[in-house]
Design a protein around this motif. Sequence first.
Motif, PDB file in Angstrom:
ATOM      1  N   SER A   8       0.825  -1.215   0.000  1.00 30.65           N
ATOM      2  CA  SER A   8       0.000   0.000   0.000  1.00 30.65           C
ATOM      3  C   SER A   8       0.859   1.264   0.000  1.00 30.65           C
ATOM      4  O   SER A   8       0.507   2.258  -0.644  1.00 30.65           O
ATOM      5  N   ASP A  61      -5.859  -1.168  -4.994  1.00 28.20           N
ATOM      6  CA  ASP A  61      -5.233  -1.723  -3.786  1.00 28.20           C
ATOM      7  C   ASP A  61      -6.229  -2.647  -3.084  1.00 28.20           C
ATOM      8  O   ASP A  61      -7.139  -2.193  -2.399  1.00 28.20           O
ATOM      9  N   GLU A  62      -6.056  -3.939  -3.282  1.00 32.10           N
ATOM     10  CA  GLU A  62      -6.927  -4.973  -2.713  1.00 32.10           C
ATOM     11  C   GLU A  62      -8.410  -4.665  -2.938  1.00 32.10           C
ATOM     12  O   GLU A  62      -9.191  -4.594  -1.984  1.00 32.10           O
TER      13      GLU A  62
HETATM   14 MG    MG Z   1      -2.097  -2.800   2.077  1.00 30.41          MG
END
Ligand code: MG
Length: 244
Positions: A45, A164-165
């Motif tokens: 991240s 991001d995810e």
């Molecule tokens: Mg992360």
Amino acid sequence: MIRVTALTKVYRLGAVTIPALRGVTFALEDGEFVAIVGPSGSGKSTLMHILGCLDQPTSGRYELDGIDVSQLSDDDLALIRNRKIGFVFQAFNLLPRLTAVEQVELPLLYAGVRDRRARAIAALEAVGLGDRLFHRPTELSGGQQQRVAIARALAMQPKIMLFDEPTSALDPEMIQEVLDVMRDLARRGMTMVVVTHEMGFAREVADRIVFMDEGAIVEVAPPDTFFTRPRHERTRAFLSKILR
Ligand code: MG
Ligand code: ADP
């Protein structure tokens, strides 16, 4: 399209310093799809925030579309972010009172775009939500909400999309519909960086897989090589854990 060189990021919390990135060097071509995988806390991240111009590195260089981003002021950074980058997070970050089409129009409004309604509708149609234009977040499933978030990013016509995810907050039955939208974007040539734990999806769609561990890139390889013949012991250990 993107070139980062010797990126480091050190977080300081009082007397404690946390080296979140320890010298990341990486390049991404136009139209490429790169999946970033790795354990929690490995710096994924942090790297995505820097790539997305949401944060500056502690040291190192970042070139985006020919611009040396690491030297820019906060205002210029915000401009680049709005013009070039679409960011989709794990949390959908929708505003509770706005309809789907209003969510997508909002960044267009801030950017002074005309024809906002038409562009918002086209973006929602592109993610399969042409029949949900006037629904509010509580009237949409998690998968649909995440697709609104993708449409909101797409409507700004970014050069690159960062995820991001994007499916980590979704119930299992909704993951597939979001992956389908991403697969479709990749097929249409969108440049994408995706942090994901969906290994089957990464293997099927990515051009390259990046494995991060402890703030560093350990391995970069095409999917088949990555999954069947990883070169590093740490990659093998990670894969045997996650694919078990
Ligand atoms: Mg992360
Ligand atoms: P990942 O996304 O791979 O789980 P992160 O990039 O979120 O990893 O975190 C990398 C490291 O940096 C972790 O040790 C995390 O605790 C730390 N970290 C992340 N964000 C912050 C922050 N804002 N302040 C302090 N430490 C942070």
